[in-house]
Design an enzyme around this catalytic site. Structure first.
Site, PDB file in Angstrom:
ATOM      1  N   LYS A 211       1.015  -1.062   0.104  1.00 59.81           N
ATOM      2  CA  LYS A 211      -0.023   0.051   0.221  1.00 59.81           C
ATOM      3  C   LYS A 211       0.636   1.037   0.001  1.00 59.81           C
ATOM      4  O   LYS A 211       2.081   1.139   0.280  1.00 59.81           O
ATOM      5  CB  LYS A 211      -1.061   0.623   1.371  1.00 59.81           C
TER       6      LYS A 211
ATOM      7  N   LYS B 262      -0.186   4.621   8.033  1.00 61.22           N
ATOM      8  CA  LYS B 262      -0.573   2.469   7.763  1.00 61.22           C
ATOM      9  C   LYS B 262      -0.074   1.859   8.432  1.00 61.22           C
ATOM     10  O   LYS B 262       0.431   0.372   8.622  1.00 61.22           O
ATOM     11  CB  LYS B 262      -0.145   2.217   6.294  1.00 61.22           C
TER      12      LYS B 262
ATOM     13  N   THR C  80      -9.090  -1.333   0.822  1.00 55.84           N
ATOM     14  CA  THR C  80      -9.209  -2.157  -0.438  1.00 55.84           C
ATOM     15  C   THR C  80      -8.260  -3.349  -1.017  1.00 55.84           C
ATOM     16  O   THR C  80      -8.940  -4.548  -1.310  1.00 55.84           O
ATOM     17  CB  THR C  80      -9.892  -1.732  -1.702  1.00 55.84           C
TER      18      THR C  80
ATOM     19  N   LYS D 230      -9.111  -7.576  -1.227  1.00 49.91           N
ATOM     20  CA  LYS D 230      -8.661  -8.379  -2.232  1.00 49.91           C
ATOM     21  C   LYS D 230      -7.526  -9.364  -1.816  1.00 49.91           C
ATOM     22  O   LYS D 230      -8.104 -10.753  -2.198  1.00 49.91           O
ATOM     23  CB  LYS D 230      -7.345  -7.304  -3.291  1.00 49.91           C
TER      24      LYS D 230
HETATM   25  C1  26Q Z   1      -5.388  16.357  -3.520  1.00 50.26           C
HETATM   26  C2  26Q Z   1      -5.482  17.643  -3.252  1.00 50.26           C
HETATM   27  C3  26Q Z   1      -3.844  17.767  -3.613  1.00 50.26           C
HETATM   28  C4  26Q Z   1      -3.469  16.578  -4.339  1.00 50.26           C
HETATM   29  C5  26Q Z   1      -3.633  15.122  -4.268  1.00 50.26           C
HETATM   30  C6  26Q Z   1      -4.791  14.893  -3.281  1.00 50.26           C
HETATM   31  C7  26Q Z   1      -5.698  13.504  -3.409  1.00 50.26           C
HETATM   32  C8  26Q Z   1      -4.781  12.665  -4.668  1.00 50.26           C
HETATM   33  C9  26Q Z   1      -5.633  11.596  -4.036  1.00 50.26           C
HETATM   34  C10 26Q Z   1      -5.940  13.557  -2.089  1.00 50.26           C
HETATM   35  C11 26Q Z   1      -5.815  12.439  -1.733  1.00 50.26           C
HETATM   36  C12 26Q Z   1      -5.582  11.459  -2.729  1.00 50.26           C
HETATM   37  C13 26Q Z   1      -6.283   9.594  -2.766  1.00 50.26           C
HETATM   38  C14 26Q Z   1      -7.005   9.435  -1.372  1.00 50.26           C
HETATM   39  C15 26Q Z   1      -7.098   7.694  -1.202  1.00 50.26           C
HETATM   40  O1  26Q Z   1      -6.532   6.305  -1.640  1.00 50.26           O
HETATM   41  N1  26Q Z   1      -7.889   7.003  -0.121  1.00 50.26           N
HETATM   42  C16 26Q Z   1      -8.487   5.843  -0.216  1.00 50.26           C
HETATM   43  O2  26Q Z   1      -9.298   5.217  -0.337  1.00 50.26           O
HETATM   44  C17 26Q Z   1      -9.557   3.938  -0.149  1.00 50.26           C
HETATM   45  C18 26Q Z   1     -10.891   4.143  -1.582  1.00 50.26           C
HETATM   46  O3  26Q Z   1     -12.102   4.711  -0.610  1.00 50.26           O
HETATM   47  C19 26Q Z   1     -10.039   4.227   0.839  1.00 50.26           C
HETATM   48  O4  26Q Z   1     -10.063   2.336   0.684  1.00 50.26           O
HETATM   49  C20 26Q Z   1      -8.944   4.720   1.440  1.00 50.26           C
HETATM   50  O5  26Q Z   1      -8.655   4.000   3.332  1.00 50.26           O
HETATM   51  C21 26Q Z   1      -8.194   5.306   1.240  1.00 50.26           C
HETATM   52  O6  26Q Z   1      -7.141   6.278   1.544  1.00 50.26           O
END
Ligand code: 26Q
Length: 798
Positions: A535, A541, A643, A647
């Site tokens: 992950k 984590k 997720t 899996k």
């Molecule tokens: C936001 C603003 C600027 C730049 C980047 C971002 C950004 C990009 C990606 C903020 C967050 C993310 C990704 C978050 C993420 O992957 N969260 C995960 O989502 C999964 C699906 O729901 C969950 O299973 C996880 O627990 C959660 O961490």
């Protein structure tokens, strides 16, 4: 309809050769793996086009409501084998390639991952696209066609080094360019008043050009479209400057446009208020909304009826500018009243929250929002005022715009009719901790939709050995009805079945062991416990907890070499955000520990640590089916869902985990006795943090932890630089925000229970098989049905 999905091997072979000749311009004697991959991909693609057209036609003819899934990320991975699986043609493809003297696996593995996402959120979007297609839910995904997806990771001296990813360097056979679907997107500029109406006059513009990827559902019965936008300049050259000989400046508009869809932001938790990111978010959202409105209007429908035909899902707040943009389209461009426009907007929009971490919540400085999107800033203020007027009980500290910032979570909340969390626990915490006041003002708006994963990719495709056993045992059809895995339950008491289950796992472990030897130069014992944590690297984590326990285990084996140990292979995978210093230190520590432990003749085959670089979707497909133990050990209350946890359990790995995210529900489903639970609960975590000395107390209470920290501090794993981890160790003693020390002993004893269970194969394989049998709930089909019924109000077309 003629049977287009079941060609004979010979027919497919002819198609492949035709594409090799006429699309690739190669003859079979000189074709490379790449050429063969293209030829096979085009041959398969041809078979997707008809169901794709048929689905689109049916949606139009029936005037169906469409679902639009807006996401800044789609972490797709490889496409070819997935398409073959869903068309029911994997075996046919393999045989056709074999008859041509080509190795099908080599062709499949030649495909680069489409890595247009960071991790869980992006992969979820990809699973949901696949399930929507499999369920016949008419829909579109909208995203950005990043030229460079998530960076590639290498290790140099154990340290992470990032290099640009380049998936579009080769031809991408799964996309169709749509030059006719292009919209002009504005930024900056001014807002003028003309006849009492607001008119936004942008100062910069780019074109959003569409690229479509078909998403084929299970058995090819339905197909949807993933539409990715690419930025191109509105004018190629500033002709005036060009004619004056100022060639560099003349190319500025082009440079500006190209940067917009150039690269995916690699942060997945700490958000930074970067202007280019805001522009990307608006670029995606505006292009999508223009496309949605154009489709609606060209169907002959009135704008006031938009909610009957359109459901728009915002994947986190990244596309939350959709609310203001839709209001702007309705009011400024179509003369609707604000009141009518906001009502329509709320009915159309849904918002999925994926995080409670305060540092991950998007907030944009009002000056930045006002400069990049001046008209939207006005509308945001108007939405905030409208919300307050309708909710006079709203506390003064709650609102969309506060302290010169636009809070995107609040904006998404008030512009959506449903807000959902991604696991039962997470949705409760949204109500209690993140939006308690808004929840009171809008009871029933916050709901839960526990995440799911597609069983087609994550079981049928990734784990042929187990899939075969399942089909032999309970028959076909489980791929589209995962609850049917329950039919395996009576068989877990049959020793023959358990042996077969263990054999399928062993086959995957053998394959992984070979891959480790070939690619990592590490020899591992395939009979050992394959203990996997893959992950993104993040403090919450707690990869640190895992490696500290690994050191403790190693230490124990050295001090007491005669004792009976279960051999283990500790497998790590994952990337750190390039600017995340602590996460990078943890990576280096794992690699340093691996160097020392793997070279230790005293522990030998009994303990190995493997950390292959560049963890991605295709590596997950290799690792997960071979795992015995799944590490889901986040600090309780921090992981929204997870997720990967699903899996692993689906593929017959047992979980060692905390009561966090969807672990809670996984444990409920598979049974507490088939899950290695440890650690503080979310309320206990909050309580524990009140003790400012919690870390010191916990460390002093654990001799093994003290020993481990001392070894690290003395440079046992970094002899050439003994002080390398002083910062990390100091932080453990004095801060330890994520409670690694407080959970250390509980984790160690859970690991000891794992050893005992693994020592008893009858027990272990019964538990493992029960995990697979009881994971049906976590199919993304169940999740999408939930969204369709409770948020989108739409029905299957099948
Ligand atoms: C936001 C603003 C600027 C730049 C980047 C971002 C950004 C990009 C990606 C903020 C967050 C993310 C990704 C978050 C993420 O992957 N969260 C995960 O989502 C999964 C699906 O729901 C969950 O299973 C996880 O627990 C959660 O961490």
């Amino acid at each position: 309809m003629k049977d287009i999905t079941a060609p004979t091997v010979e027919a497919l072979r002819d198609d492949i050769l035709r594409h090799l000749t006429y699309t690739m311009g190669k003859d079979a004697d000189h074709a490379s793996v790449y050429d063969w991959r293209m030829a096979l991909s085009f041959a398969l693609r041809d078979r997707i086009v008809e169901p794709w057209f048929a689905a689109t036609r049916q949606t139009w003819d029936q005037g169906r409501k469409r679902v639009y899934y807006l996401s800044m990320e789609f972490l797709i991975g490889r496409v070819l084998e997935d398409a073959a699986i869903n068309l029911g043609l994997r075996a046919t493809c393999r045989d056709a390639m074999t008859s041509l003297g080509v190795d099908f696996r080599a062709v499949v593995e030649d495909e680069p991952d489409a890595a247009l996402g960071n991790g869980g959120l992006g992969r979820l979007a990809a699973c949901y696209m696949e399930s929507m297609a499999s369920l016949g839910c008419a829909g579109y995904g909208y995203g950005i066609r990043y030229e460079h997806g998530l960076f590639r990771q290498r290790f140099e001296g154990g340290r992470q080094v990032e290099t640009p990813e380049d998936w579009l360097k080769q031809r991408h056979p799964w996309e169709f360019e749509r030059p006719e679907a292009a919209y002009e997107i504005g930024f900056k500029g001014t807002v003028e008043k003309r006849d009492g109406k607001s008119v936004w006059v942008p100062g910069e513009t780019v074109m959003a050009e569409a690229f479509d990827m078909p998403v084929i559902g299970w058995k090819g019965k339905w197909a949807n479209t993933l539409r990715l936008w690419s930025a191109t300049p509105t004018t190629l050259f500033d002709l005036a400057r060009f004619n004056h000989g100022d060639y560099a400046a003349a190319a500025e508009p082009e440079a500006l446009a190209r940067t917009l869809s150039r690269v995916l932001y690699p942060d997945d938790t700490t958000y930074q208020g970067k202007e280019l990111r805001l522009k990307q978010e608006y670029f995606l959202t505006a292009a999508a909304l223009h496309d949605i409105i154009r489709r609606h209007v060209s169907g002959g429908y009135a704008l006031k009826d938009l909610p009957d035909h359109v459901a728009i899902q915002m994947n986190d707040t990244h596309p939350a500018i959709a609310g203001p943009e839709l209001v702007r389209i309705l009011v400024d461009l179509n003369g609707m009243s604000f009141e009518d426009a906001i009502e329509i907007t709320v009915k159309c929009l849904g918002y999925t929250n994926h995080t409670l971490l305060p540092e991950a919540l998007e907030r944009w400085a009002t000056y930045l929002m006002g400069s990049v999107l001046p008209r939207h800033m006005q509308i945001i203020e108007q939405i905030d005022a409208w919300h307050l007027k309708n909710n006079p009980a709203r506390p003064h500290y709650v609102g969309v715009v506060k302290h010169h910032e636009v809070r995107m979570g609040e904006l998404a909340f008030v512009t959506a009719h449903k807000v959902n969390g991604v696991s039962a626990l997470h949705s409760e915490l949204i109500k209690q901790n993140l939006f308690p006041e808004l929840d009171k003002l809008h009871p029933g708006r916050i709901i839960n939709q526990t995440n799911g994963v597609t069983p087609r990719r994550w079981l049928r495709m990734a784990n042929p050995a187990l899939s075969r056993l399942i089909t032999e045992t309970i028959g076909t059809g489980w791929e589209a009805d995962l609850d049917r895995l329950r039919d395996l339950e009576p068989h877990v008491d049959d020793p023959g079945f358990r042996t077969d289950f263990a054999a399928a796992k062993r086959q995957n472990k053998d394959a992984l062991a070979n891959w480790f030897l070939e690619t990592q130069g590490v020899k591992v014992d395939p009979a050992a416990i394959f203990d996997v944590q893959v992950k993104r690297i993040h403090e919450y984590k707690r990869q640190l907890l895992n490696i500290l326990q690994t050191i403790a285990e190693w230490h124990e084996m050295r001090n007491n070499p005669q004792a009976d140990y279960q051999p283990r292979v500790k497998i790590f995978g994952g990337k750190a955000a390039p600017g995340y210093h602590t996460a990078k230190e943890i990576i280096r520590l794992i690699n340093d520990v691996a160097s020392v432990v793997n070279a230790d003749p005293l522990t030998g085959d009994r303990l190995k640590i493997v950390y292959p670089a560049n963890y991605n979707v295709s590596m997950a497909e290799r690792l997960i089916p071979a795992a015995d133990l799944s590490e889901q050990i986040s600090t309780a209350g921090k992981e929204a869902s997870g997720t990967g946890n699903m899996k692993f359990a689906l593929n017959g790995a047992l979980t060692i985990g905390t009561l966090d995210g969807a672990n809670v529900e996984i444990r409920q489903e598979v049974g507490a006795e088939n899950f290695f639970l440890f650690g503080l609960t979310a309320p206990e975590v909050m309580e524990r943090r009140k003790d400012p000395e919690h870390a010191r107390h916990a460390i002093l209470a654990s001799q093994p932890l003290q020993d481990v920290l001392q070894m690290i501090a003395e440079g046992r794993f970094s002899p050439e630089e003994p002080e390398r981890y002083h910062g990390l160790v100091h932080n453990m003693w004095h801060s330890d925000y994520f409670l690694v020390a407080s959970d250390f002993e509980a984790y160690r004893s859970a690991q000891a229970q794992v050893d005992r269970a693994f020592a008893d194969p009858d027990r272990w394989w019964r538990m493992a098989a029960l995990n697979t049998a009881r994971m049906g709930f976590f199919s993304s089909d169940r999740a999408i049905r939930g969204y369709m019924a409770e948020i989108w109000e739409t029905e299957s077309a099948l």
